[in-house]
Design an enzyme around this catalytic site. Structure first.
Site, PDB file in Angstrom:
ATOM      1  CE  LYS A 106      -1.618  -1.392   3.403  1.00 41.83           C
ATOM      2  NZ  LYS A 106      -1.095  -2.038   4.111  1.00 41.83           N
ATOM      3  NE  ARG A 109      -4.172  -1.138  10.437  1.00 43.77           N
ATOM      4  CZ  ARG A 109      -3.105  -0.709   9.865  1.00 43.77           C
ATOM      5  NH1 ARG A 109      -3.431   0.732   9.277  1.00 43.77           N
ATOM      6  NH2 ARG A 109      -2.100  -0.986   9.829  1.00 43.77           N
ATOM      7  NE  ARG A 161       7.961  -1.685   6.641  1.00 45.90           N
ATOM      8  CZ  ARG A 161       6.566  -2.359   6.109  1.00 45.90           C
ATOM      9  NH1 ARG A 161       5.387  -1.842   5.511  1.00 45.90           N
ATOM     10  NH2 ARG A 161       6.272  -2.298   7.150  1.00 45.90           N
ATOM     11  NE  ARG A 184       6.117   0.382   9.851  1.00 48.33           N
ATOM     12  CZ  ARG A 184       5.493   0.271   8.804  1.00 48.33           C
ATOM     13  NH1 ARG A 184       5.292   0.461   8.012  1.00 48.33           N
ATOM     14  NH2 ARG A 184       4.322  -0.735   9.582  1.00 48.33           N
ATOM     15  NE  ARG A 209       1.930  -4.214  11.184  1.00 50.83           N
ATOM     16  CZ  ARG A 209       3.098  -4.173  10.335  1.00 50.83           C
ATOM     17  NH1 ARG A 209       4.561  -4.027  11.378  1.00 50.83           N
ATOM     18  NH2 ARG A 209       3.323  -3.714   9.382  1.00 50.83           N
TER      19      ARG A 209
HETATM   20  P1  AP5 Z   1       5.139  -1.668   2.027  1.00 57.15           P
HETATM   21  O1  AP5 Z   1       4.625  -0.352   0.083  1.00 57.15           O
HETATM   22  O2  AP5 Z   1       5.760  -1.018   3.152  1.00 57.15           O
HETATM   23  O3  AP5 Z   1       3.329  -2.228   2.812  1.00 57.15           O
HETATM   24  P2  AP5 Z   1       2.619  -1.742   3.231  1.00 57.15           P
HETATM   25  O4  AP5 Z   1       1.390  -2.958   2.847  1.00 57.15           O
HETATM   26  O5  AP5 Z   1       2.263  -0.407   2.962  1.00 57.15           O
HETATM   27  O6  AP5 Z   1       2.571  -2.200   4.781  1.00 57.15           O
HETATM   28  P3  AP5 Z   1       2.912  -1.878   6.234  1.00 57.15           P
HETATM   29  O7  AP5 Z   1       3.121  -2.757   7.282  1.00 57.15           O
HETATM   30  O8  AP5 Z   1       2.671   0.005   5.749  1.00 57.15           O
HETATM   31  O9  AP5 Z   1       0.519  -1.651   6.263  1.00 57.15           O
HETATM   32  P4  AP5 Z   1       0.729  -1.745   7.633  1.00 57.15           P
HETATM   33  O10 AP5 Z   1      -0.824  -1.425   7.134  1.00 57.15           O
HETATM   34  O11 AP5 Z   1       0.718  -3.036   8.289  1.00 57.15           O
HETATM   35  O12 AP5 Z   1       1.445  -0.766   8.522  1.00 57.15           O
HETATM   36  P5  AP5 Z   1       0.450   1.187   8.822  1.00 57.15           P
HETATM   37  O13 AP5 Z   1       1.750   1.619   8.216  1.00 57.15           O
HETATM   38  O14 AP5 Z   1       0.074   1.475   8.226  1.00 57.15           O
HETATM   39  O15 AP5 Z   1       5.909  -3.328   0.989  1.00 57.15           O
HETATM   40  C1  AP5 Z   1       6.503  -3.870   1.726  1.00 57.15           C
HETATM   41  C2  AP5 Z   1       8.069  -4.077   1.547  1.00 57.15           C
HETATM   42  O16 AP5 Z   1       7.352  -4.596  -0.175  1.00 57.15           O
HETATM   43  C3  AP5 Z   1       8.793  -2.840   1.030  1.00 57.15           C
HETATM   44  O17 AP5 Z   1       9.857  -3.593   1.967  1.00 57.15           O
HETATM   45  C4  AP5 Z   1       8.776  -2.929  -0.223  1.00 57.15           C
HETATM   46  O18 AP5 Z   1       9.838  -2.104  -0.938  1.00 57.15           O
HETATM   47  C5  AP5 Z   1       7.778  -4.275  -0.845  1.00 57.15           C
HETATM   48  N1  AP5 Z   1       7.227  -3.991  -2.003  1.00 57.15           N
HETATM   49  C6  AP5 Z   1       6.447  -3.428  -1.861  1.00 57.15           C
HETATM   50  N2  AP5 Z   1       5.620  -4.013  -3.215  1.00 57.15           N
HETATM   51  C7  AP5 Z   1       5.995  -5.256  -3.800  1.00 57.15           C
HETATM   52  C8  AP5 Z   1       5.505  -6.162  -4.797  1.00 57.15           C
HETATM   53  N3  AP5 Z   1       5.005  -5.057  -6.094  1.00 57.15           N
HETATM   54  N4  AP5 Z   1       7.371  -6.725  -5.440  1.00 57.15           N
HETATM   55  C9  AP5 Z   1       8.017  -7.176  -4.429  1.00 57.15           C
HETATM   56  N5  AP5 Z   1       8.422  -6.396  -3.302  1.00 57.15           N
HETATM   57  C10 AP5 Z   1       7.789  -5.024  -3.077  1.00 57.15           C
HETATM   58  O19 AP5 Z   1       0.951   0.667  10.594  1.00 57.15           O
HETATM   59  C11 AP5 Z   1       1.270  -0.151  10.992  1.00 57.15           C
HETATM   60  C12 AP5 Z   1       0.876   0.457  12.766  1.00 57.15           C
HETATM   61  O20 AP5 Z   1       0.440   1.766  13.466  1.00 57.15           O
HETATM   62  C13 AP5 Z   1      -0.816  -0.068  12.441  1.00 57.15           C
HETATM   63  O21 AP5 Z   1       0.179  -1.811  13.074  1.00 57.15           O
HETATM   64  C14 AP5 Z   1      -0.964   0.462  13.719  1.00 57.15           C
HETATM   65  O22 AP5 Z   1      -0.913  -0.132  15.152  1.00 57.15           O
HETATM   66  C15 AP5 Z   1      -0.741   1.468  13.983  1.00 57.15           C
HETATM   67  N6  AP5 Z   1      -2.176   1.960  12.990  1.00 57.15           N
HETATM   68  C16 AP5 Z   1      -2.332   2.550  11.538  1.00 57.15           C
HETATM   69  N7  AP5 Z   1      -3.008   2.867  11.172  1.00 57.15           N
HETATM   70  C17 AP5 Z   1      -4.039   2.866  11.903  1.00 57.15           C
HETATM   71  C18 AP5 Z   1      -5.452   2.988  12.252  1.00 57.15           C
HETATM   72  N8  AP5 Z   1      -6.438   3.536  11.087  1.00 57.15           N
HETATM   73  N9  AP5 Z   1      -6.153   2.477  13.286  1.00 57.15           N
HETATM   74  C19 AP5 Z   1      -5.480   2.162  14.113  1.00 57.15           C
HETATM   75  N10 AP5 Z   1      -3.562   1.525  14.225  1.00 57.15           N
HETATM   76  C20 AP5 Z   1      -3.175   2.383  12.922  1.00 57.15           C
END
Ligand code: AP5
Length: 221
Positions: free
Chosen positions: A15, A90, A129, A162, A173
């Site tokens: 994402k 979420r 990552r 991170r 997660r």
């Molecule tokens: P990446 O693009 O970083 O993946 P992502 O889907 O963004 O994964 P996240 O871990 O950031 O999602 P998340 O939703 O768990 O985390 P968030 O920060 O929102 O890609 C991942 C890896 O794959 C990278 O290394 C990339 O290079 C590689 N890649 C990408 N595409 C590829 C492809 N096509 N081929 C090969 N490699 C590829 O949330 C973190 C924490 O914050 C949560 O756990 C929670 O505690 C809190 N939080 C955030 N939002 C909320 C909310 N709305 N409500 C409550 N708590 C929240």
């Protein structure tokens, strides 16, 4: 008319990677709830202090903290032409809060692409990552390494891992996604907003498919 997008997908689906590219193409902000939380953690704010333990465990931060933070961000003038939301909503309560916020602003979502990957692919991606501390660009040691180890190709910033990059937090997660976030797929399908995109091909191939979906929903903008 604007283009207002929510990107859905499990942790590691890509994402953040795709949101960055999409927002550059559309010229609208990329708003990431996880990124906003990490800024608060880095700055040591009260909100960051409240969110830290949830994030480190891989649990959702409570809605009363999260919803207000996003509503405040969406109210800023740079969101008038649209936005790409990544990581929010979420759960169902957050989705309904977003609908209310947008309706009060006299607007609504344009499309909700779901980036689909298998859990084993997501876990492999999360484990390698690295993220730029300055511009938020995302790299992977195997799939998309930076040209120079530890340094961002785009801005020269330092890359870091991170606080939630532990095997236990990754697994948890994914479980939280299944329980709390997956129901949003049905919610947005029912509203006629869902568009599925295969997230397993290379980054550039996913980008092309996602762009086709967004253009169809938003027109040439
Ligand atoms: P990446 O693009 O970083 O993946 P992502 O889907 O963004 O994964 P996240 O871990 O950031 O999602 P998340 O939703 O768990 O985390 P968030 O920060 O929102 O890609 C991942 C890896 O794959 C990278 O290394 C990339 O290079 C590689 N890649 C990408 N595409 C590829 C492809 N096509 N081929 C090969 N490699 C590829 O949330 C973190 C924490 O914050 C949560 O756990 C929670 O505690 C809190 N939080 C955030 N939002 C909320 C909310 N709305 N409500 C409550 N708590 C929240």
């Amino acid at each position: 008319m604007g283009c207002r997008i929510v990107l859905l997908g499990m942790p590691g689906a890509g994402k953040g990677t795709q949101a960055e590219r999409l927002s550059a193409r559309l010229g609208v902000p990329h708003i990431t709830s996880g990124g906003l939380f990490r800024e608060h953690l880095d700055k040591g704010t009260e909100l960051g202090r409240q969110a830290r333990a949830y994030i480190e465990r891989g649990d959702l931060v409570p809605d009363e903290i999260t919803v207000g933070m996003i509503a405040e961000r969406l109210a800023r003038p740079d969101c008038a032409p649209g936005f790409v939301l990544d990581g929010f909503p979420r759960n169902l309560a957050q989705a309904e809060a977003l609908d209310r916020t947008l309706s009060e602003m006299g607007t609504a979502l344009s499309v909700v692409p779901l980036i689909r990957v298998r859990p084993e692919i997501a876990l492999a991606r999360l484990s390698g990552r690295w993220t730029c501390r300055d511009c938020g660009a995302v790299y992977h040691t195997l799939f998309s390494p930076p040209k120079q180890e530890g340094v961002c190709d785009i801005c020269g910033g330092k890359l870091y891992q991170r606080p939630d990059e532990t095997p236990e937090a990754h697994q948890h997660r994914l479980e939280v996604y299944e329980e709390q976030t997956r129901p949003l797929v049905g919610y947005y399908r029912q509203l006629g907003l869902l568009a599925e995109v295969d997230g397993e091909p290379a980054v550039e191939d996913v980008e092309i498919k996602l762009w086709a979906v967004v253009r169809e929903a938003c027109g040439s903008k």
